[in-house]
Design a protein around this motif. Structure first.
Motif, PDB file in Angstrom:
ATOM      1  N   ILE A  38       0.827  -1.212   0.000  1.00 40.20           N
ATOM      2  CA  ILE A  38       0.000   0.000   0.000  1.00 40.20           C
ATOM      3  C   ILE A  38       0.861   1.262   0.000  1.00 40.20           C
ATOM      4  CG2 ILE A  38      -0.218  -0.111   2.539  1.00 40.20           C
ATOM      5  CD1 ILE A  38      -2.759   1.316  -0.012  1.00 40.20           C
TER       6      ILE A  38
ATOM      7  N   ASP B  26      -8.560  -3.963  -1.249  1.00 43.73           N
ATOM      8  CA  ASP B  26      -7.915  -4.894  -0.317  1.00 43.73           C
ATOM      9  C   ASP B  26      -6.421  -4.554  -0.274  1.00 43.73           C
ATOM     10  OD1 ASP B  26      -7.280  -7.034   1.277  1.00 43.73           O
ATOM     11  OD2 ASP B  26      -7.398  -8.523  -0.336  1.00 43.73           O
ATOM     12  N   ASP B  27      -6.105  -3.550   0.529  1.00 45.52           N
ATOM     13  CA  ASP B  27      -4.742  -3.019   0.575  1.00 45.52           C
ATOM     14  C   ASP B  27      -3.921  -3.690   1.671  1.00 45.52           C
ATOM     15  OD1 ASP B  27      -5.305  -1.156  -1.432  1.00 45.52           O
ATOM     16  OD2 ASP B  27      -6.135   0.258   0.039  1.00 45.52           O
ATOM     17  N   HIS B  28      -2.670  -3.932   1.375  1.00 48.53           N
ATOM     18  CA  HIS B  28      -1.802  -4.590   2.360  1.00 48.53           C
ATOM     19  C   HIS B  28      -0.475  -3.867   2.505  1.00 48.53           C
ATOM     20  CE1 HIS B  28      -4.200  -8.293   2.907  1.00 48.53           C
ATOM     21  NE2 HIS B  28      -4.677  -7.925   1.745  1.00 48.53           N
ATOM     22  N   GLY B  29       0.010  -3.807   3.731  1.00 48.05           N
ATOM     23  CA  GLY B  29       1.356  -3.320   3.973  1.00 48.05           C
ATOM     24  C   GLY B  29       2.343  -4.283   3.308  1.00 48.05           C
ATOM     25  N   LEU B  30       3.445  -3.749   2.804  1.00 52.24           N
ATOM     26  CA  LEU B  30       4.368  -4.548   1.995  1.00 52.24           C
ATOM     27  C   LEU B  30       4.905  -5.778   2.723  1.00 52.24           C
ATOM     28  CD1 LEU B  30       6.042  -5.062  -0.506  1.00 52.24           C
ATOM     29  CD2 LEU B  30       7.712  -3.406   0.313  1.00 52.24           C
TER      30      LEU B  30
ATOM     31  N   GLU C 164       3.812  -7.451   5.284  1.00 53.14           N
ATOM     32  CA  GLU C 164       2.795  -8.465   5.569  1.00 53.14           C
ATOM     33  C   GLU C 164       2.433  -9.215   4.290  1.00 53.14           C
ATOM     34  OE1 GLU C 164      -1.363  -9.746   5.346  1.00 53.14           O
ATOM     35  OE2 GLU C 164      -0.757  -7.774   4.660  1.00 53.14           O
TER      36      GLU C 164
ATOM     37  N   GLU D   8      -0.590  -1.906   9.153  1.00 54.31           N
ATOM     38  CA  GLU D   8      -0.910  -3.334   9.172  1.00 54.31           C
ATOM     39  C   GLU D   8      -1.434  -3.807  10.520  1.00 54.31           C
ATOM     40  OE1 GLU D   8       2.025  -1.923   8.588  1.00 54.31           O
ATOM     41  OE2 GLU D   8       2.924  -2.639   6.707  1.00 54.31           O
TER      42      GLU D   8
ATOM     43  N   GLN E 232     -10.831 -10.890   5.223  1.00 50.84           N
ATOM     44  CA  GLN E 232     -10.200  -9.583   5.111  1.00 50.84           C
ATOM     45  C   GLN E 232     -10.297  -8.843   6.434  1.00 50.84           C
ATOM     46  OE1 GLN E 232     -11.700  -7.871   1.439  1.00 50.84           O
ATOM     47  NE2 GLN E 232     -10.513  -6.004   1.771  1.00 50.84           N
TER      48      GLN E 232
ATOM     49  N   GLN F 274      -3.120  -7.415   9.871  1.00 51.57           N
ATOM     50  CA  GLN F 274      -2.980  -8.059   8.573  1.00 51.57           C
ATOM     51  C   GLN F 274      -2.020  -9.233   8.743  1.00 51.57           C
ATOM     52  OE1 GLN F 274      -1.959  -4.825   5.791  1.00 51.57           O
ATOM     53  NE2 GLN F 274      -4.095  -4.876   5.180  1.00 51.57           N
TER      54      GLN F 274
END
Lengths: 494, 494
Positions: free
Chosen positions: A170, A185-189, A191, B171, B256, B316
């Motif tokens: 994200i 559906d965004d994710h921290g890198l 994770e 996250e 999610q 996450q």
């Protein structure tokens, strides 16, 4: 293999819209990284011309990124309402809002060109093409990367036959690569790397907000094979980003980035400016419609030096992007990544010349098995003089003016005995006698003290062969308890 | 120093609402990590009782987290509208919507108790208290961590005198620690670490979606001093999370997470369930008002085993949380972090007994300077027998039944000569002669092969003293070209 394309684990992200130039891609590839062209928004002919230009500037591999066309169902009334809302902004810079047309970004022709010109790496954004498309490109020798933003997309890409996954967190600047425009559906890198590594074996390129060598170290520690940096390269002189955009990245009036559909109808991260603040919440999911609608306005604003109506794409951490020639930036990132500087020495990753025959091998008290193993590998050796060398291998490459020594301790009696000063002097003398002009030694697992010793003997560090031993001789050496992950190469004239 | 609290770089996150129990905190601290109590939502008296309970369960340090009360201006009509919207949901589990009251979470009394009971580490969430509050706690010996979500908050915490920054990425599960409820300046963890490290010197605890040892390796590589894991510990038997919550973390129907104000009026990340889907968009920024309003409903839903009306906080990556006793989880994370397993060996980080006098030091050909340096440090030595030891230091700690050998190569003639089998046997014999019951050796920079040799000699690895040499003798050893970052400790009975 994807790994074979990498000398450094640094990839310059493809940035569509002008930033990614042949000059930038070539400079990065020449410096040891992997450059990228961005075919998005260009015609197939323009893409071909850029590939040719880049090839004139570098002999090293580079990648080409292509947008996958979507077929979204859009809300026409929302698009019309958005047009009405943003018309005045366009007028304020003497532009009009364009037609919200659909196009396929010259998709079919681009695939034809890519098959014809045979590139090393093709990456896709906004989706994963059919398996058959990937296979056709792969049959020309190209490796395929698919940009993914969540686990589900990663599984689809793996299922379709991708060679590599470009995992976008994200934090990333510019467009989210989501397969579906409506996905949020965004994710921290970090994770996201973990989730994907947990289920898939494919090599991972990590992307999103990476600015510093230690960020690269972090994603490598997390299990990525390489880091892809976009914003970090935006301010390089070779980058084609507009001067207004470059200046904004480091301008204290822009304090925050956000993810918005305001400019293109697809979610993208950029610096928060007036246009986003006023229109972001109202922008419909309609790509590339909105892109075409705002195109003239963005262009006119850029020409007028007005950052408030431009798409100032930027990843989180953009303030730490550095204005440096791409080659210097790549070297700096590598230094930061390695975390150690050897005074006055340049460290450069080298690829081994695997085809060069090795003709002489001196072993200290090799076991019968080891000797047989080397014989089987076609390496001649002289063991009788080896005692003097205390666990040092000397390998000569025929047909060059360079004598090469590789230094490894071989068994528990010789563990880590290293290559002492007398030994170095002996080797230098021997190489001189035999008419070599240069002596190279390779040393695995060296301490700083050992390196200092080599310096005293007149050697300078010329490179690091990563994973050389692991890759080539892991069975032999690991069985003998040797841990050689990197081979440091030193050189001196004699 | 914060570093002194850490044996492993693993911190169990404080999780208010029941998950963080004295048992969990103590189990983590006993295992080598740093446990945490969560005082949020509890009275000062309950907090005190939990601190006492934890102290009965562990002799190691642990932290206590406290919520900083805010003074937000809320939109009463939005709160009333939200009440009307969620009333039916509460009714469906036989509960009512509570009063949207304000409270200060027993703030003043908690500070009084913390000063009285003197804890090792206090961390704050939802803001940074006044400098004077921090100083009073620090004067009792406590270190202060402040949880921050962006650079601006980090600067405020540093300015107020915090000792440590707990850096929370987007996250992270549970509440965003933002100082202002309305702030939506979210950052990916890696990027946020970089931005903060770029401007501040304070040690960093990294938090947000960390589940695996490699995630910890990544944040350490990025420059954090420790990793804080919450969701990773939720499914431990010692965790007080409800069985419904624990089961949901690994239930495929919850695909999610999202950040929502639905349950508390403050942004928090949890599994997307019916309540969030239906009400999340309408939830006002009103904390702790909404928390009190939904409390009975959440409790009733939990008792009825209905996850759809509960706050299922989750970071996450929650699918990778593991159901294991906390001590096993800590060990597993450490193994994953180190990336190497030595068959059948337990690796444990040890703290050196710095006060134990060192009485015998054998040096191989020490320089006069080195000898004087050791004498100045109060270490007796016998150099005349040292030749046999080829670069090995032997240190005996008086008053113990353990003889300890530290093995280091000292100069360029002895670089990395290691401690061969004959030498080990000699040392074992000598220790036995002198009546010791245990022989410990410490070895820096060991290769896997060397470790294998020690195993063959009957030693087992009992721990790693991180940075031992760097910390204690860096001047001496680095000058002599020795690179010893970790000291691996091996032990055998004799």
């Amino acid at each position: 293999m994807f790994k074979d394309l990498l000398r450094y684990p640094i990839i310059q992200a493809p940035m569509a819209g002008g930033a990614s130039t042949p000059k930038l891609a070539a400079a990065v590839s020449n410096a040891g990284g992997l450059g990228f062209l961005a075919a998005g928004y260009k015609t197939a002919a323009e893409m071909k011309e850029e590939i040719n230009q880049t090839r004139r500037l570098t002999e090293y591999p580079f990648g080409v990124n292509v947008f996958v066309p979507g077929n979204e169902v859009i809300d026409e009334s929302a698009v019309a309402a958005y047009r009405a809302k943003i018309e005045n902004a366009a007028k304020s810079v003497g532009a009009t809002i364009g037609n919200g047309v659909v196009d396929d970004d010259d998709w079919v022709n681009k695939l034809t060109v890519l098959k014809e010109v045979k590139v090393d790496l093709v990456s896709f954004t906004f989706g994963c093409p059919e398996s058959s498309v990937l296979r056709e490109l792969q049959s020309t020798g190209a490796l395929i990367a698919v940009t993914v933003t969540n686990l589900e997309e990663a599984k689809k890409a793996a299922g379709a036959g991708a060679d590599v996954l470009c995992v976008q967190g994200i934090e990333a600047g510019g467009h989210r690569a989501s397969f579906e425009n409506r996905s949020e559906d965004d994710h921290g890198l970090l994770e996201l790397i973990r989730m994907i590594k947990n289920e898939l074996e494919l090599p991972i390129i990590a992307a999103g907000g990476l600015m510093h060598g230690k960020d690269i170290a972090a994603v490598l520690a997390a299990g990525a094979m390489a880091a892809q940096l976009g914003t970090a390269f935006l301010r390089c002189p070779e980058s084609g980003a507009s001067p207004v955009h470059k200046a904004a990245l480091n301008d204290s009036r822009f304090v925050q980035t956000t993810v918005t559909r305001a400019f293109s109808g697809r979610r993208a991260r950029g610096l928060v400016n007036e246009f986003i603040t006023e229109n972001g919440h109202a922008a419909p999911a309609a790509y590339p419609h909105v892109h075409h609608m705002t195109k003239q306005m963005r262009k006119a604003a850029g020409e007028k030096g007005n950052p408030e109506l431009m798409a100032l794409w930027a990843g989180q951490g953009h303030k730490l992007s550095r204005e440096k020639p791409a080659s210097e930036l790549v070297e700096l990132l590598m230094e930061e990544l390695k975390g150690e500087r050897f005074a006055g020495m340049e460290i450069r990753e080298l690829s081994m010349n695997e085809s060069a025959p090795m003709h002489l091998l001196l072993l200290a008290d090799p076991s019968r098995d080891m000797v047989e193993d080397y014989l089987a590998k076609g390496i001649c050796f002289i063991a009788e003089r080896a005692k003097q060398f205390l666990g040092v291998y000397v390998l000569l490459q025929k047909g060059t003016d360079t004598m090469e020594i590789k230094n490894i301790a071989v068994d528990e009696n010789h563990h880590g005995k290293g290559i002492g000063r007398h030994l170095m002097e002996h080797a230098i003398g021997q190489a001189r006698e035999q008419g070599y002009k240069k002596l190279e030694i390779g040393t695995g697992n060296s301490s700083i003290g050992q390196l200092a010793l080599y310096q005293k003997c007149g050697f300078r560090i010329v490179g690091v062969d990563r994973d050389f031993f692991t890759k080539h001789y892991s069975e032999v050496f690991y069985e003998n308890g040797i841990q050689c992950r990197d081979m440091i190469r030193l050189s001196r004239s004699i």
